[in-house]
Scaffold this motif. Sequence first.
Motif, PDB file in Angstrom:
ATOM      1  N   ASP A   1       2.962  13.489  -3.618  1.00  0.00           N
ATOM      2  CA  ASP A   1       4.184  14.291  -3.710  1.00  0.00           C
ATOM      3  C   ASP A   1       5.278  13.593  -2.906  1.00  0.00           C
ATOM      4  OD1 ASP A   1       4.397  15.626  -0.844  1.00  0.00           O
ATOM      5  OD2 ASP A   1       2.287  15.757  -1.454  1.00  0.00           O
ATOM      6  N   CYS A   2       6.519  14.006  -3.138  1.00  0.00           N
ATOM      7  CA  CYS A   2       7.671  13.349  -2.505  1.00  0.00           C
ATOM      8  C   CYS A   2       7.579  13.326  -0.981  1.00  0.00           C
ATOM      9  CB  CYS A   2       8.973  14.020  -2.937  1.00  0.00           C
ATOM     10  SG  CYS A   2       9.477  13.553  -4.605  1.00  0.00           S
ATOM     11  N   GLU A   3       7.211  14.431  -0.381  1.00  0.00           N
ATOM     12  CA  GLU A   3       7.165  14.507   1.081  1.00  0.00           C
ATOM     13  C   GLU A   3       6.173  13.487   1.664  1.00  0.00           C
ATOM     14  OE1 GLU A   3       6.236  17.704   4.646  1.00  0.00           O
ATOM     15  OE2 GLU A   3       6.372  18.427   2.586  1.00  0.00           O
ATOM     16  N   THR A   4       4.985  13.433   1.094  1.00  0.00           N
ATOM     17  CA  THR A   4       3.962  12.506   1.575  1.00  0.00           C
ATOM     18  C   THR A   4       4.380  11.058   1.324  1.00  0.00           C
ATOM     19  OG1 THR A   4       2.248  14.151   1.164  1.00  0.00           O
ATOM     20  CG2 THR A   4       1.522  11.864   1.389  1.00  0.00           C
ATOM     21  N   ALA A   5       4.837  10.782   0.107  1.00  0.00           N
ATOM     22  CA  ALA A   5       5.247   9.422  -0.239  1.00  0.00           C
ATOM     23  C   ALA A   5       6.383   8.949   0.657  1.00  0.00           C
ATOM     24  CB  ALA A   5       5.651   9.353  -1.714  1.00  0.00           C
ATOM     25  N   LEU A   6       7.358   9.823   0.902  1.00  0.00           N
ATOM     26  CA  LEU A   6       8.485   9.446   1.766  1.00  0.00           C
ATOM     27  C   LEU A   6       8.029   9.154   3.192  1.00  0.00           C
ATOM     28  CD1 LEU A   6      11.289  11.804   0.483  1.00  0.00           C
ATOM     29  CD2 LEU A   6      11.400   9.305   0.589  1.00  0.00           C
ATOM     30  N   ALA A   7       7.101   9.939   3.704  1.00  0.00           N
ATOM     31  CA  ALA A   7       6.611   9.715   5.067  1.00  0.00           C
ATOM     32  C   ALA A   7       5.960   8.339   5.179  1.00  0.00           C
ATOM     33  CB  ALA A   7       5.629  10.806   5.464  1.00  0.00           C
TER      34      ALA A   7
ATOM     35  N   MET B   1       0.826  -1.209   0.000  1.00  0.00           N
ATOM     36  CA  MET B   1       0.000   0.000   0.000  1.00  0.00           C
ATOM     37  C   MET B   1       0.862   1.261   0.000  1.00  0.00           C
ATOM     38  SD  MET B   1      -3.394  -0.798   2.270  1.00  0.00           S
ATOM     39  CE  MET B   1      -2.602  -1.435   3.710  1.00  0.00           C
ATOM     40  N   ALA B   2       1.926   1.264   0.787  1.00  0.00           N
ATOM     41  CA  ALA B   2       2.801   2.436   0.829  1.00  0.00           C
ATOM     42  C   ALA B   2       3.441   2.666  -0.535  1.00  0.00           C
ATOM     43  CB  ALA B   2       3.867   2.272   1.905  1.00  0.00           C
ATOM     44  N   GLY B   3       3.689   1.597  -1.267  1.00  0.00           N
ATOM     45  CA  GLY B   3       4.222   1.729  -2.612  1.00  0.00           C
ATOM     46  C   GLY B   3       3.288   2.523  -3.517  1.00  0.00           C
TER      47      GLY B   3
END
Length: 190
Positions: free
Chosen positions: A131-137, A122-124
Amino acid sequence: MDARNAVMRILPELRELEEVDFSKYSSRYLPLISAFAETGRTGLTEFEAFVRENGLESSTVGNFLISLFQYLLIRYRRYNEYSVVKPAIKVFITLKGWLNENGFEKEWKLLLHNFAGYIVDMAGKTAEREDCETALAYFTTAYRLAEEAAENFKEKYFGELREKAGEMLKSLHERCGIEGEPPEKREKGC
């Protein structure tokens, strides 16, 4: 009161739940959470107090959270709904904290064993859509859960899951222009 509003009274900080379709939510905890919502109280701590006041075991709170997570997972797996991804991960982390703080460490390990792969999957999806910030978190959280699973369970699958999550996190770092390796785990767990 509808299921979404009842759930939101217990977990008001999970604004992402507002986007979830609760039309098929038929948990046995629905009467309980509806009764709680009608009191006007909010929050998980208040829900715990409400459960105790009504003579129920504290495990009822954990069981409700598990049923909510399972519902979100079903929506994801059966209906391929992206709207459940972020709330499912947040509910899973909430479960981790609640179970471990209330003496249900064994139950947490069972959930981690059964669902770590789904969390990484799911995180994938956040890497594809956010966006990068949300995806990285979200993906950093999934990576740490995969590490925790690999440390706790000796099956080959969990080592491979940690590797896969590490590679995906590294790829996300590259896509987002972040130098260096993925973050090292700072402490046990997330």
